[in-house]
Design an enzyme around this catalytic site. Structure first.
Site, PDB file in Angstrom:
ATOM      1  CB  SER A 100      -0.896  -0.051   1.232  1.00  0.00           C
ATOM      2  OG  SER A 100      -1.747   1.065   1.237  1.00  0.00           O
ATOM      3  CB  CYS A 101       0.351   4.824  -0.227  1.00  0.00           C
ATOM      4  SG  CYS A 101      -0.915   5.209   0.956  1.00  0.00           S
ATOM      5  CB  ILE A 102       1.770   4.286   4.830  1.00  0.00           C
ATOM      6  CG1 ILE A 102       0.434   3.716   5.292  1.00  0.00           C
ATOM      7  CG2 ILE A 102       1.621   5.700   4.346  1.00  0.00           C
ATOM      8  CD1 ILE A 102      -0.122   4.380   6.507  1.00  0.00           C
TER       9      ILE A 102
END
Lengths: 102, 410
Positions: A100-102
């Site tokens: 995911s993005c983090i």
């Protein structure tokens, strides 16, 4: 970081994923599978092959993608790579795990 | 006269209309934007609506207000795009285009999972990615007395990938404030291998779930919802009980993309990662959530894309080569509850790291660290959205490409 596997030195990240796909060989894949108590069969290699092709095409990996792959259904996928099949199969295939993005 | 048509008047489409109206000469170009809906929603507000932090009024306005004069605004359903003929069939009309911008976004598809859209939908199973869902959930939470709260992601990609995590953090704060936190068990369920999947984030933020007493279930790929027993069940036959399920259903591109044969498995349009031109048709460009580019589906991304795409549309109409400029830049505030927030700034290559933003060494915003100041930033963003972002006004000191200044990169 460096790791020696199948008598070859490879670059991996902290979780043991290859950081340079060009270093990947079938022998390395087999040993990573062994670390996860998986004995590679033709069905396993078909999935690994499909994953490597998708990553090469720049397609994001997902369970849905597996469903539509024509290679395997999701129940079989779980049976072949127990305990988080995408996470385990990508590690064996020498490609980054889905993020995911983090 | 030539026609530039924008499909979709959401965040990305509206920004493109505002950028292009002053850049394409009126003598040569007619700009048309099509969207069947009257209301423009501030979608980041859907996170706050269930917790009574925002009211209905704060998250919606009439879309027409944000479409500039000089742009032809059509409120009709889009039937299909005919890329070989450069035409668009509307419900009762046909539009010709020379250049097309697809900005039809993404939406939830709860019917993709067996049983999700069953008898308990909006009774004990809710989404918060739609206005209706967020509102129904607010009403439920107002009267809910506690039990097992499960926050769940069906599959990736989803719009604003951190929103479900923010929801979990805000839920913890909400129930604490209500004095019933001890009666609520919160579990976060993800198909990924962790709540945080990137190395730096996982190191810097791993403490958050423990601190807030949120349980974590990873590698959970949902197969079905068991409505009789209030369970979600995955392909490995793992079952998780819930009293209240807050799910993020499968996200898909609009059906018009499927009808037009322009999408991938999830109806997202294959798009060049750096130019935003569609891979199949050179006069079709794609922006925002409608693309398949591996950037986050978020308003900030659409904002940065819009700046590159505006330049590329102008280059394209002049017959010049396009700029391969867009780098996947995203800039997002993440609510962590208790009036604090994080800020992350990243792109295709660079994962979020710690540092200061936008000024190196000064801030005032801190990257990847909780602060009250970041929370104010998130709340101020609503004003920025309505008054600057949609109108295509650049945000001071924040450039379209990610800057490495102020970032702690090894």
């Amino acid at each position: 970081m460096k790791k020696v596997i199948a008598q070859t030195e490879i670059d991996v990240n902290e979780e043991g994923y290859l950081t340079d796909f060009s270093q990947w060989t079938k022998e390395i894949g087999t040993e990573i599978a062994n670390e996860h108590n998986i004995e590679m069969t033709d069905s396993h290699w078909q999935v690994v092959d499909w994953i490597q092709n998708k990553v090469n095409e720049g397609v994001a990996l997902s369970i849905r993608g597996i469903k539509k792959s024509g290679v395997i259904d999701i129940k079989q996928f779980y049976a072949l790579f127990p305990g988080g099949p995408l996470k385990v199969s990508t590690k064996i295939a020498g490609v980054p795990k889905p993020k995911s993005c983090i | 006269m030539k026609n530039l048509v924008i499909l979709g008047a959401g965040t990305a489409g509206t920004m493109m209309a505002n950028h292009l109206v002053s850049k394409l000469t009126k003598k040569e170009w007619t700009i048309t934007i099509v969207d069947q809906y009257k209301t423009h929603y501030y979608q980041p507000g859907f996170l706050f609506l269930p917790f009574d932090i925002y009211t209905e009024k704060q998250v919606k306005k009439e879309g027409k207000k944000f479409i500039p004069k000089g742009v032809n605004y059509i409120q009709k359903k889009i039937d299909r795009i005919l890329p070989e003929e450069n035409k668009i069939n509307l419900e009762d009309d046909i539009l010709d285009y020379d250049v097309l911008i697809i900005a039809t976004g993404s939406k939830t598809a709860p019917d993709e999972v067996e049983g999700m859209l069953g008898d308990n939908w909006y009774k004990s199973i809710f989404d918060f990615y739609t206005y209706e869902g967020a509102l129904a959930l607010r009403n439920k939470l107002r009267e809910w007395e506690g039990g097992k709260l499960v926050i769940h992601i069906t599959e990736m990609p989803i719009k604003c990938p951190v929103a479900p995590l923010e929801f979990a953090f805000l839920a913890d704060s909400y129930f604490k404030k209500k004095g019933i936190r001890d009666k609520v068990e919160i579990t976060y369920v993800t198909p990924l291998s962790g709540a945080f999947t990137k190395e730096k984030c996982s190191k810097s933020l791993g403490y958050l779930l423990k601190e807030k007493n949120i349980n974590l279930e990873i590698d959970f790929a949902i197969e079905r919802v068991d409505n009789d027993n209030n369970k979600i069940i995955d392909y490995a036959d793992k079952a998780i009980d819930f009293d209240l399920l807050v799910t993020v259903p499968t996200n898909m591109g609009d059906e018009v993309i499927e009808r037009s044969g322009l999408g991938d498995d999830l109806n997202f349009v294959p798009t060049h990662h750096n130019t935003l031109q569609s891979l199949a048709h050179e006069n079709i460009f794609v922006i925002g959530d409608a693309t398949n580019v591996p950037a986050s589906k978020a308003g900030s991304v659409a904002h940065f894309q819009a700046e590159t795409l505006t330049d590329n549309i102008l280059l394209y109409v002049e017959g010049k080569p396009l700029k391969e400029e867009f780098d996947g830049h995203a800039n997002c505030f993440i609510e962590t509850g208790d009036n604090k927030a994080l800020l992350i700034d990243f792109n295709y290559e660079q994962e979020p790291v710690e540092g200061t933003f936008p000024f190196a060494g000064i801030g005032p915003l801190r990257l990847l660290k909780e602060s009250v100041f970041n929370h104010w930033g998130k709340l101020a963003f609503r004003w920025i959205y309505w008054n600057m972002l949609l109108k295509g006004i650049p945000i001071p000191f924040v450039s379209r490409n990610m800057s490495i200044k102020g970032k702690n990169i090894d």
